[in-house]
Design a protein around this motif. Structure first.
Motif, PDB file in Angstrom:
ATOM      1  N   HIS A  48       7.456  -5.458  -6.448  1.00  0.00           N
ATOM      2  CA  HIS A  48       6.272  -5.754  -7.277  1.00  0.00           C
ATOM      3  C   HIS A  48       5.004  -5.565  -6.445  1.00  0.00           C
ATOM      4  O   HIS A  48       3.997  -5.063  -6.953  1.00  0.00           O
ATOM      5  CB  HIS A  48       6.353  -7.183  -7.825  1.00  0.00           C
ATOM      6  CG  HIS A  48       5.099  -7.650  -8.471  1.00  0.00           C
ATOM      7  ND1 HIS A  48       4.685  -7.185  -9.695  1.00  0.00           N
ATOM      8  CD2 HIS A  48       4.145  -8.516  -8.037  1.00  0.00           C
ATOM      9  CE1 HIS A  48       3.532  -7.757  -9.997  1.00  0.00           C
ATOM     10  NE2 HIS A  48       3.196  -8.570  -9.012  1.00  0.00           N
ATOM     11  N   HIS A  49       5.048  -5.964  -5.198  1.00  0.00           N
ATOM     12  CA  HIS A  49       3.878  -5.858  -4.323  1.00  0.00           C
ATOM     13  C   HIS A  49       3.807  -4.513  -3.602  1.00  0.00           C
ATOM     14  O   HIS A  49       2.714  -3.980  -3.394  1.00  0.00           O
ATOM     15  CB  HIS A  49       3.901  -6.968  -3.266  1.00  0.00           C
ATOM     16  CG  HIS A  49       3.836  -8.341  -3.821  1.00  0.00           C
ATOM     17  ND1 HIS A  49       2.748  -8.827  -4.513  1.00  0.00           N
ATOM     18  CD2 HIS A  49       4.739  -9.347  -3.802  1.00  0.00           C
ATOM     19  CE1 HIS A  49       2.972 -10.079  -4.880  1.00  0.00           C
ATOM     20  NE2 HIS A  49       4.175 -10.411  -4.461  1.00  0.00           N
ATOM     21  N   PHE A  50       4.959  -3.983  -3.203  1.00  0.00           N
ATOM     22  CA  PHE A  50       5.015  -2.747  -2.420  1.00  0.00           C
ATOM     23  C   PHE A  50       6.114  -1.871  -2.991  1.00  0.00           C
ATOM     24  O   PHE A  50       7.300  -2.153  -2.805  1.00  0.00           O
ATOM     25  CB  PHE A  50       5.306  -3.061  -0.942  1.00  0.00           C
ATOM     26  CG  PHE A  50       4.310  -4.001  -0.339  1.00  0.00           C
ATOM     27  CD1 PHE A  50       3.082  -3.539   0.093  1.00  0.00           C
ATOM     28  CD2 PHE A  50       4.601  -5.360  -0.246  1.00  0.00           C
ATOM     29  CE1 PHE A  50       2.154  -4.417   0.635  1.00  0.00           C
ATOM     30  CE2 PHE A  50       3.682  -6.237   0.288  1.00  0.00           C
ATOM     31  CZ  PHE A  50       2.453  -5.773   0.727  1.00  0.00           C
ATOM     32  N   ALA A  51       5.720  -0.814  -3.677  1.00  0.00           N
ATOM     33  CA  ALA A  51       6.694   0.042  -4.356  1.00  0.00           C
ATOM     34  C   ALA A  51       7.698   0.648  -3.387  1.00  0.00           C
ATOM     35  O   ALA A  51       8.869   0.802  -3.724  1.00  0.00           O
ATOM     36  CB  ALA A  51       5.970   1.147  -5.126  1.00  0.00           C
ATOM     37  N   THR A  52       7.230   0.966  -2.186  1.00  0.00           N
ATOM     38  CA  THR A  52       8.118   1.590  -1.197  1.00  0.00           C
ATOM     39  C   THR A  52       8.003   0.875   0.150  1.00  0.00           C
ATOM     40  O   THR A  52       7.017   0.183   0.427  1.00  0.00           O
ATOM     41  CB  THR A  52       7.760   3.070  -0.979  1.00  0.00           C
ATOM     42  OG1 THR A  52       6.484   3.148  -0.329  1.00  0.00           O
ATOM     43  CG2 THR A  52       7.726   3.846  -2.297  1.00  0.00           C
ATOM     44  N   LEU A  56       4.702  -0.783   2.350  1.00  0.00           N
ATOM     45  CA  LEU A  56       4.727  -2.046   3.079  1.00  0.00           C
ATOM     46  C   LEU A  56       4.365  -1.830   4.551  1.00  0.00           C
ATOM     47  O   LEU A  56       3.516  -2.544   5.107  1.00  0.00           O
ATOM     48  CB  LEU A  56       6.102  -2.710   2.950  1.00  0.00           C
ATOM     49  CG  LEU A  56       6.337  -3.981   3.774  1.00  0.00           C
ATOM     50  CD1 LEU A  56       5.292  -5.049   3.483  1.00  0.00           C
ATOM     51  CD2 LEU A  56       7.753  -4.511   3.490  1.00  0.00           C
ATOM     52  N   ALA A  57       4.981  -0.872   5.192  1.00  0.00           N
ATOM     53  CA  ALA A  57       4.708  -0.611   6.604  1.00  0.00           C
ATOM     54  C   ALA A  57       3.266  -0.142   6.815  1.00  0.00           C
ATOM     55  O   ALA A  57       2.645  -0.472   7.837  1.00  0.00           O
ATOM     56  CB  ALA A  57       5.692   0.413   7.155  1.00  0.00           C
ATOM     57  N   THR A  58       2.714   0.593   5.861  1.00  0.00           N
ATOM     58  CA  THR A  58       1.312   1.005   5.936  1.00  0.00           C
ATOM     59  C   THR A  58       0.412  -0.218   5.939  1.00  0.00           C
ATOM     60  O   THR A  58      -0.524  -0.318   6.738  1.00  0.00           O
ATOM     61  CB  THR A  58       0.956   1.952   4.776  1.00  0.00           C
ATOM     62  OG1 THR A  58       1.747   3.138   4.887  1.00  0.00           O
ATOM     63  CG2 THR A  58      -0.510   2.319   4.780  1.00  0.00           C
ATOM     64  N   ALA A  59       0.695  -1.168   5.059  1.00  0.00           N
ATOM     65  CA  ALA A  59      -0.098  -2.399   5.003  1.00  0.00           C
ATOM     66  C   ALA A  59       0.021  -3.187   6.306  1.00  0.00           C
ATOM     67  O   ALA A  59      -0.967  -3.740   6.806  1.00  0.00           O
ATOM     68  CB  ALA A  59       0.339  -3.257   3.820  1.00  0.00           C
TER      69      ALA A  59
END
Length: 194
Positions: A48-52, A56-59
Motif C-alpha cells: 500500500h505504501h511502496f508498490a515495489t 522502498l529502497a529508494t525512499a
C-alpha cells in the motif's frame, strides 16, 4: 512515489525496518516478508505504501542522504577547522558502525549497484556525490588555510577518505579486532596534517 517527508507514520516505520535490513543484509538480502515481521503488519500493507521493493529502497536511500546532509551542516556549524570537520565526519561512520556493526546504507547498496533498480542506484549516486563534494570543499578550505597538506588535490583526497571509511566498516565487520572507521580515519588524517 511520495517523498519521505510526506509519508505517514506507518510508512516511516516500514522505511525504518528496511533501512536496518539493508544495513545488515543489503538490498538483495531482505524481502517484504522480513519487513512485515519487523513492523508487525501484513505484506499487502507494505505494498500500500511502496508498490515495489525498489520504491522502498529508494525512499530509504533518499532519507539516509537527507539525514547525512543535515549532519554535514551541523559539522560546519560546530567545527571551524578542516581537520576537526574531517574528524567529526569520520565519527558519523563510527556511530553508524557502533549500532550492531551496521554499515552505511549507501555503502551497502553501492556494493550491489549492478543489481539495483534505477531509482535506487540514482539515490546512491546522489549520496556519494554529496559526500565527495562536501569533503572536497572542506579539504580545499583546509589546504588554503595551511591546515592540511597541499598535495594531492582535494578531490582525490575526498574520494580516498570516503572509500577509506566505507572500507573500514566492512573490514571491521569481517575481522575481529580490526579498527573501526574512527581509528582508521585518525591514521588517514594524520598523513594529511600540514
Amino acid at each position: 512515489m511520495k517523498h519521505f517527508s510526506e509519508m505517514s507514520e506507518s510508512a516511516l516505520r516500514v522505511v525504518d525496518a528496511a533501512e536496518g535490513l539493508i544495513q545488515e543484509r543489503g538490498y538483495n538480502g531482505f524481502s517484504y516478508d522480513d519487513v512485515a515481521k519487523l513492523v508487525g503488519i501484513k505484506k499487502p500493507s507494505i505494498h500500500h505504501h511502496f508498490a515495489t521493493k525498489g520504491d522502498l529502497a529508494t525512499a530509504v536511500a533518499q532519507r539516509y542522504t537527507h539525514r547525512f546532509r543535515e549532519q554535514l551542516l551541523r559539522i560546519e556549524v560546530q567545527h571551524a577547522r578542516a581537520p576537526d570537520r574531517l574528524t567529526a565526519y569520520a565519527t558519523l561512520f563510527e556511530n553508524t558502525f557502533a549500532a550492531e556493526h551496521r554499515l552505511c546504507v549507501c555503502g551497502m547498496l553501492g556494493a550491489e549497484a549492478k543489481s539495483l533498480p534505477d531509482g535506487v542506484a540514482h539515490e546512491v549516486s546522489r549520496f556519494f556525490e554529496a559526500n565527495t563534494d562536501w569533503l572536497a570543499m572542506v579539504i580545499t578550505e583546509g589546504q588554503r588555510a595551511q591546515q592540511l597538506r597541499a598535495q594531492p588535490e582535494a578531490r582525490a583526497l575526498a574520494d580516498a577518505f570516503l572509500a577509506t571509511l566505507e572500507g573500514a566498516m566492512i573490514v571491521a565487520r569481517s575481522v575481529r579486532g580490526a579498527r573501526g572507521p574512527a581509528g582508521v580515519a585518525q591514521t588517514y588524517l594524520s598523513t594529511l596534517l600540514a
